[in-house]
Design an enzyme around this catalytic site. Structure first.
Site, PDB file in Angstrom:
ATOM      1  N   LEU A  66       0.856  -1.197   0.000  1.00 50.78           N
ATOM      2  CA  LEU A  66       0.000   0.000   0.000  1.00 50.78           C
ATOM      3  C   LEU A  66       0.893   1.248   0.000  1.00 50.78           C
ATOM      4  O   LEU A  66       1.125   1.847   1.053  1.00 50.78           O
ATOM      5  CB  LEU A  66      -0.862  -0.043   1.263  1.00 50.78           C
ATOM      6  CG  LEU A  66      -2.227   0.623   1.288  1.00 50.78           C
ATOM      7  CD1 LEU A  66      -2.873   0.435   2.651  1.00 50.78           C
ATOM      8  CD2 LEU A  66      -2.216   2.050   0.890  1.00 50.78           C
ATOM      9  N   ALA A  67       1.424   1.597  -1.170  1.00 51.49           N
ATOM     10  CA  ALA A  67       2.404   2.674  -1.222  1.00 51.49           C
ATOM     11  C   ALA A  67       2.467   3.218  -2.649  1.00 51.49           C
ATOM     12  O   ALA A  67       3.117   2.629  -3.511  1.00 51.49           O
ATOM     13  CB  ALA A  67       3.769   2.158  -0.784  1.00 51.49           C
ATOM     14  N   GLU A  68       1.783   4.306  -2.893  1.00 45.80           N
ATOM     15  CA  GLU A  68       1.677   4.811  -4.262  1.00 45.80           C
ATOM     16  C   GLU A  68       3.004   5.306  -4.815  1.00 45.80           C
ATOM     17  O   GLU A  68       3.317   5.118  -5.994  1.00 45.80           O
ATOM     18  CB  GLU A  68       0.629   5.918  -4.355  1.00 45.80           C
ATOM     19  CG  GLU A  68      -0.809   5.425  -4.220  1.00 45.80           C
ATOM     20  CD  GLU A  68      -1.203   5.066  -2.806  1.00 45.80           C
ATOM     21  OE1 GLU A  68      -0.443   5.410  -1.877  1.00 45.80           O
ATOM     22  OE2 GLU A  68      -2.259   4.438  -2.617  1.00 45.80           O
ATOM     23  N   GLN A  90      -5.755   3.451  -6.837  1.00 45.76           N
ATOM     24  CA  GLN A  90      -7.105   2.979  -6.502  1.00 45.76           C
ATOM     25  C   GLN A  90      -8.186   4.040  -6.711  1.00 45.76           C
ATOM     26  O   GLN A  90      -9.258   3.746  -7.233  1.00 45.76           O
ATOM     27  CB  GLN A  90      -7.105   2.488  -5.066  1.00 45.76           C
ATOM     28  CG  GLN A  90      -8.194   1.507  -4.777  1.00 45.76           C
ATOM     29  CD  GLN A  90      -7.835   0.619  -3.612  1.00 45.76           C
ATOM     30  OE1 GLN A  90      -7.803   1.065  -2.467  1.00 45.76           O
ATOM     31  NE2 GLN A  90      -7.549  -0.637  -3.881  1.00 45.76           N
ATOM     32  N   PHE A  91      -7.890   5.248  -6.289  1.00 44.05           N
ATOM     33  CA  PHE A  91      -8.809   6.374  -6.481  1.00 44.05           C
ATOM     34  C   PHE A  91      -7.990   7.628  -6.768  1.00 44.05           C
ATOM     35  O   PHE A  91      -6.882   7.784  -6.254  1.00 44.05           O
ATOM     36  CB  PHE A  91      -9.640   6.636  -5.210  1.00 44.05           C
ATOM     37  CG  PHE A  91     -10.848   5.753  -5.066  1.00 44.05           C
ATOM     38  CD1 PHE A  91     -12.071   6.111  -5.604  1.00 44.05           C
ATOM     39  CD2 PHE A  91     -10.764   4.553  -4.370  1.00 44.05           C
ATOM     40  CE1 PHE A  91     -13.191   5.315  -5.455  1.00 44.05           C
ATOM     41  CE2 PHE A  91     -11.882   3.740  -4.214  1.00 44.05           C
ATOM     42  CZ  PHE A  91     -13.089   4.124  -4.762  1.00 44.05           C
ATOM     43  N   ASP A  92      -8.606   8.531  -7.534  1.00 42.39           N
ATOM     44  CA  ASP A  92      -7.990   9.817  -7.869  1.00 42.39           C
ATOM     45  C   ASP A  92      -7.279  10.506  -6.704  1.00 42.39           C
ATOM     46  O   ASP A  92      -6.147  10.953  -6.827  1.00 42.39           O
ATOM     47  CB  ASP A  92      -9.071  10.756  -8.433  1.00 42.39           C
ATOM     48  CG  ASP A  92     -10.423  10.550  -7.777  1.00 42.39           C
ATOM     49  OD1 ASP A  92     -10.502  10.614  -6.544  1.00 42.39           O
ATOM     50  OD2 ASP A  92     -11.407  10.292  -8.513  1.00 42.39           O
ATOM     51  N   GLY A  93      -7.949  10.557  -5.553  1.00 36.74           N
ATOM     52  CA  GLY A  93      -7.401  11.305  -4.418  1.00 36.74           C
ATOM     53  C   GLY A  93      -6.177  10.651  -3.799  1.00 36.74           C
ATOM     54  O   GLY A  93      -5.518  11.243  -2.944  1.00 36.74           O
ATOM     55  N   PHE A  94      -5.842   9.434  -4.242  1.00 39.64           N
ATOM     56  CA  PHE A  94      -4.682   8.744  -3.666  1.00 39.64           C
ATOM     57  C   PHE A  94      -3.493   8.742  -4.605  1.00 39.64           C
ATOM     58  O   PHE A  94      -2.525   8.019  -4.401  1.00 39.64           O
ATOM     59  CB  PHE A  94      -5.060   7.310  -3.273  1.00 39.64           C
ATOM     60  CG  PHE A  94      -6.259   7.264  -2.384  1.00 39.64           C
ATOM     61  CD1 PHE A  94      -6.408   8.204  -1.362  1.00 39.64           C
ATOM     62  CD2 PHE A  94      -7.252   6.326  -2.557  1.00 39.64           C
ATOM     63  CE1 PHE A  94      -7.519   8.210  -0.549  1.00 39.64           C
ATOM     64  CE2 PHE A  94      -8.369   6.325  -1.746  1.00 39.64           C
ATOM     65  CZ  PHE A  94      -8.513   7.262  -0.739  1.00 39.64           C
ATOM     66  N   PRO A  97       0.405  10.763  -3.111  1.00 37.76           N
ATOM     67  CA  PRO A  97       1.680  10.231  -2.596  1.00 37.76           C
ATOM     68  C   PRO A  97       2.653   9.897  -3.736  1.00 37.76           C
ATOM     69  O   PRO A  97       3.860   9.875  -3.528  1.00 37.76           O
ATOM     70  CB  PRO A  97       1.256   8.968  -1.841  1.00 37.76           C
ATOM     71  CG  PRO A  97      -0.161   9.230  -1.434  1.00 37.76           C
ATOM     72  CD  PRO A  97      -0.753  10.046  -2.562  1.00 37.76           C
ATOM     73  N   HIS A 137     -12.392  10.581  -3.015  1.00 36.13           N
ATOM     74  CA  HIS A 137     -12.792   9.516  -3.934  1.00 36.13           C
ATOM     75  C   HIS A 137     -13.511  10.051  -5.163  1.00 36.13           C
ATOM     76  O   HIS A 137     -14.137   9.286  -5.889  1.00 36.13           O
ATOM     77  CB  HIS A 137     -13.702   8.505  -3.230  1.00 36.13           C
ATOM     78  CG  HIS A 137     -13.020   7.693  -2.166  1.00 36.13           C
ATOM     79  ND1 HIS A 137     -12.616   8.225  -0.975  1.00 36.13           N
ATOM     80  CD2 HIS A 137     -12.674   6.379  -2.125  1.00 36.13           C
ATOM     81  CE1 HIS A 137     -12.059   7.283  -0.239  1.00 36.13           C
ATOM     82  NE2 HIS A 137     -12.077   6.145  -0.917  1.00 36.13           N
TER      83      HIS A 137
HETATM   84  C1  LIG Z   1      -2.989   6.717   0.049  1.00 35.33           C
HETATM   85  C2  LIG Z   1      -4.142   5.763  -0.053  1.00 35.33           C
HETATM   86  N1  LIG Z   1      -4.088   4.743  -0.934  1.00 35.33           N
HETATM   87  C3  LIG Z   1      -5.122   3.902  -1.067  1.00 35.33           C
HETATM   88  C4  LIG Z   1      -6.239   4.064  -0.310  1.00 35.33           C
HETATM   89  C5  LIG Z   1      -7.423   3.124  -0.473  1.00 35.33           C
HETATM   90  N2  LIG Z   1      -7.558   2.293   0.722  1.00 35.33           N
HETATM   91  C6  LIG Z   1      -8.411   2.644   1.708  1.00 35.33           C
HETATM   92  S1  LIG Z   1      -8.282   1.657   3.028  1.00 35.33           S
HETATM   93  C7  LIG Z   1      -7.096   0.710   2.306  1.00 35.33           C
HETATM   94  C8  LIG Z   1      -6.498  -0.436   3.076  1.00 35.33           C
HETATM   95  C9  LIG Z   1      -5.945   0.011   4.383  1.00 35.33           C
HETATM   96  O1  LIG Z   1      -5.464  -1.063   5.100  1.00 35.33           O
HETATM   97  P1  LIG Z   1      -4.817  -0.906   6.544  1.00 35.33           P
HETATM   98  O2  LIG Z   1      -3.837   0.205   6.553  1.00 35.33           O
HETATM   99  O3  LIG Z   1      -4.342  -2.235   6.947  1.00 35.33           O
HETATM  100  O4  LIG Z   1      -6.033  -0.438   7.469  1.00 35.33           O
HETATM  101  P2  LIG Z   1      -7.425  -1.163   7.727  1.00 35.33           P
HETATM  102  O5  LIG Z   1      -8.367  -0.669   6.680  1.00 35.33           O
HETATM  103  O6  LIG Z   1      -7.210  -2.629   7.664  1.00 35.33           O
HETATM  104  O7  LIG Z   1      -7.882  -0.714   9.077  1.00 35.33           O
HETATM  105  C10 LIG Z   1      -6.815   1.181   1.028  1.00 35.33           C
HETATM  106  C11 LIG Z   1      -5.865   0.557   0.096  1.00 35.33           C
HETATM  107  C12 LIG Z   1      -6.269   5.144   0.600  1.00 35.33           C
HETATM  108  N3  LIG Z   1      -7.340   5.381   1.386  1.00 35.33           N
HETATM  109  N4  LIG Z   1      -5.220   5.974   0.703  1.00 35.33           N
END
Ligand SMILES: Cc1ncc(C[n+]2csc(CCOP(=O)(O)OP(=O)(O)O)c2C)c(N)n1
Lengths: 337, 381
Positions: A66-68, A90-94, A97, A137
């Site tokens: 999870l690291a853009e 995943q979404f525009d707002g992300f 990073p 989003h």
């Molecule tokens: C910078 C960013 N990238 C992608 C997303 C989309 N997204 C929302 S929640 C999520 C998973 C998060 O997992 P974790 O950090 O383990 O927390 P949890 O939801 O399990 O509490 C993702 C990929 C986001 N919100 N922000």
């Protein structure tokens, strides 16, 4: 492996069209690989990559950390090593990073290596509003990337374009921001999934098209707003106004000649996009058309788009988005001149 | 204690049970731990009942919100089901002057900060971007961009440090900050940068990572090849791993970390090992990526059940439980009524608070929309 892509015309959604386009590109070129969050077993949060990991394996459809910044930064390295990475944000707002990697590195690699380093990276971004989502989003950040030289920014409006344009993006030797109109993911249309290979001869050449011919007013739009513009054209027709709709398809570069040609015919231009109008793509088009078509214009160029505010809460997005009424309002205004 | 599932999916790579701090087993048995048990010795039966009540009411709220989403009253809801102990334990260890930076699943934490839980509905109803005044509760708004707020928490802690509110020995003065995030978030650059800043500055911040085993569809192994609490160590931040379904242990390790932070001892990284029992959000379909059997293993480690066994063993009368059940039902009804009654915001809200002072660009956009909408009213009348 892919019986879906072997025969003729299918009635499919825009999301499915991208899926089939990705599949086609991966079959054609073993160097194409997909990377992003949740794109494997889940098939992406919009299911655009559904089934691809199953068929191509987890080396080619990679569930990334999870690291853009990591996604885009490593895609740059993979591209330098000869691969053709297609990143999903995943979404525009992300995307932010990764903004540093995209604008300071990806965009400039070719330039500063004097053409020696090619970075054919595609970044797919679901964008735009209208789906009742929470903060971050529903954004339309395309102008930020279009303002950065070295990147191409394109966006399909129809399933057929989605199918061919994603393949063009992947075949492009330059980095491409591929903005997917998420509110249109579920729109269906006929797509010829076998006959599109010739577009790869000109992968860097995505031109505007006349989505509907007309004579009184030109409405130029892209991505999610094309459907709105077409609906406006249908509505206007019943009132006796003939709207020509131009689907820009590419925001960087913008096909100004195509818009100019239409404006020379109609004498009036309205530009529609969801992003804020302030310093947006519409501002560029208005300026260029004023320069190039000054003596053909019967009215000032008007823009219909977002306000200079953050994207509002979803309960207010209907008031924020350039809807049918606002497009018609602008069309009426340019006709009154 | 924590046996991996048959497919190994539950086990972060390199996990060993030896390091896990636990004070209450899934069977409701107390476990003695030399350094952490003393941190909960002062909690008498009434205090334990309080922690139990916290968890029950937060869960009731969560189930109600999930069902409100199913009925179309909320656009989205991120369930915290199963994570109550980590949140209540750590949240109750905080003092009023401490400051929390939650991500978006921290219903229990927000509850411990005294925020009216119903305010959390506004964001997910698409009616507000926040819902409460962060300064009133020393609890920041939810942050949806993964990992961003780990830096905000660190910066806030650096501010606390500059204010001299660290290491004075005065419990009315010393303060600390807690940043909450998930296992997936540990992969973000921002979280690594936060650990760096916290470490080199000895900032009074506690990083509370709830390892609920999933980042949407990706298991923790897709984010890290080491147990998450080793992450902190790599940055020179003392790190512990705690049973996040054990409210007592979660309380104890956070209390210790907060004490270190407030006294000038710098940051701590806590990995609370828990499990997200529900979907990631109501838009998610967990059957695509995990098994029922996996969920069942974790259902048997439920944080509320084990606390109930302990309370029953320590003599809590059955009236307490029936009273609480009634209270929770009543609470559920209030939540429903409240949610239904949230009005849609007026359209001017689009233009409010973009800047602290009025700006021409905003005023003209607002004027345009007002005129435009008035045109429809004229046409209708
Ligand atoms: C910078 C960013 N990238 C992608 C997303 C989309 N997204 C929302 S929640 C999520 C998973 C998060 O997992 P974790 O950090 O383990 O927390 P949890 O939801 O399990 O509490 C993702 C990929 C986001 N919100 N922000």
């Amino acid at each position: 492996m892919s019986e879906q892509t072997t025969s003729g015309t299918q009635r499919i959604t825009l999301g499915k069209a991208i899926n089939l386009g990705l599949r086609r590109a991966m079959e054609r070129d073993p160097k194409v690989l997909l990377m992003g969050e949740d794109i494997g077993p889940l098939g992406g949060v919009f299911r655009v990559t559904d089934g691809l990991q199953k068929d191509f394996g987890s080396d080619r459809v990679v569930d990334t950390p999870l690291a853009e910044s990591g996604i885009v930064g490593t895609a740059i390295g993979l591209a330098l090593a000869g691969y053709r990475p297609v990143c999903e944000i995943q979404f525009d707002g992300f995307i932010f990073p990764a903004y540093d990697q995209i604008t300071t590195q990806l965009a400039k690699m070719h330039y500063r290596s004097r053409g020696k380093a090619q970075v054919p990276v595609v970044i797919r971004v679901p964008y735009g509003g209208g789906i009742g989502a929470v903060e971050h989003h529903s954004e339309s950040p395309e102008a930020l990337f279009a303002h950065t030289a070295g990147l191409r920014v394109i966006t399909p409006a129809t399933p057929a374009d989605a199918f061919t344009m994603i393949q063009q993006a992947i075949a492009s030797p330059d980095p491409v921001l591929f903005f997917e109109p998420k509110a249109r993911y579920w729109d269906k249309a006929d797509v010829d999934v076998t006959a599109a290979d010739q577009v790869l001869d000109t992968p860097g050449d995505v031109r505007a098209v006349v989505a509907r011919a007309g004579t009184d007013v030109t409405v130029a739009a892209y991505g999610p707003s094309v459907t709105t513009a077409l609906r406006a054209a249908t509505a206007a027709e019943s009132e006796g106004t003939s709207i020509e709709v131009i689907d820009l398809r590419s925001i960087s570069p913008i096909d100004i000649p195509a818009v100019a040609e239409s404006v020379r015919k109609t004498g009036r231009l309205v530009v529609v996009h969801e992003a804020p109008t302030f310093l947006g793509a519409g501002a560029e088009i208005a300026a260029r058309i004023s320069e190039e078509c000054f003596y053909h214009l019967e009215a000032p160029v008007l823009r219909v788009g977002g306000f200079h505010t953050p994207y509002p809460v979803s309960k207010l997005e209907e008031e924020y988005l350039p809807n049918l009424d606002r497009v018609l309002h602008a069309v009426d205004s340019v006709l009154q001149h | 204690m924590f046996t991996p599932g048959a497919d190994g999916v539950n086990a972060p790579v390199g996990e060993t049970d030896d390091d896990l701090i636990q004070l209450l087993t899934p069977d409701g048995e107390r476990v003695h731990h030399q350094s952490y048990s003393p941190r909960v010795d002062h909690l008498d039966r009434v205090a334990l009942e309080g922690l139990y009540r916290d968890m029950v009411l937060v869960r009731r709220f969560d189930t109600e919100a999930t069902s409100l989403q199913r009925h179309g009253e909320l656009g989205l809801w991120p369930p915290s089901l199963g994570q109550e102990a980590a949140q209540i334990g750590s949240g109750r260890a905080m003092a009023p002057r401490d400051y929390a930076f939650p991500s978006y699943r921290e219903l229990g934490v927000v509850w411990t900060r005294g925020v009216d839980l119903r305010s959390t509905l506004h964001l997910f109803r698409g009616e507000d971007h926040g819902g409460w005044d962060p300064n009133e509760h020393n609890c920041h708004l939810y942050t949806l961009v993964i990992g961003s707020h780990a830096l905000h928490a660190t910066g806030y802690a650096m501010g606390v440090q500059r204010d001299g509110d660290v290491g004075t020995g005065d419990p009315g003065r010393d303060r600390a900050v807690v940043a909450y995030f998930g296992d997936g978030a540990t992969a973000q650059g921002d979280v690594s940068e936060a650990l760096t800043f916290a470490s080199v500055n000895d900032a009074p911040v506690v990083f509370f990572c709830q390892n609920n085993h999933w980042a949407i569809s990706e298991p923790t192994q897709r984010q890290s090849r080491v147990p998450l609490y080793h992450r902190g160590r790599g940055f020179g931040v003392p790190s512990v791993r705690v049973d996040g379904n054990d409210v007592l242990a979660s309380y104890a390790v956070t209390a210790e970390a907060l004490e270190r932070a407030r006294s000038g001892g710098g940051p701590t990284f806590i990995e609370a090992v828990t499990y997200r029992m529900g979907a990631h959000t109501t838009s998610d379909d967990p059957t695509r990526y995990r098994t029922r059997a996996d969920e069942e293993v974790w259902r048997r480690r439920d944080p509320i059940d084990r606390m109930r066994i302990l309370l029953e063993r320590e003599g809590t009368p059955s009236e307490f439980f029936t009273g609480l059940e009634n209270e929770a039902e009543q609470f559920g009804a209030e939540i429903r009524d409240y949610c239904h009654a949230i009005p849609s915001p007026p359209v001017e809200r689009i233009f409010e608070d973009v800047y602290a002072t009025e700006q021409a660009q905003i005023s003209s956009d607002r004027a345009w929309l007002t005129d435009y909408l008035a045109g429809f009213e004229e046409a209708a009348s």
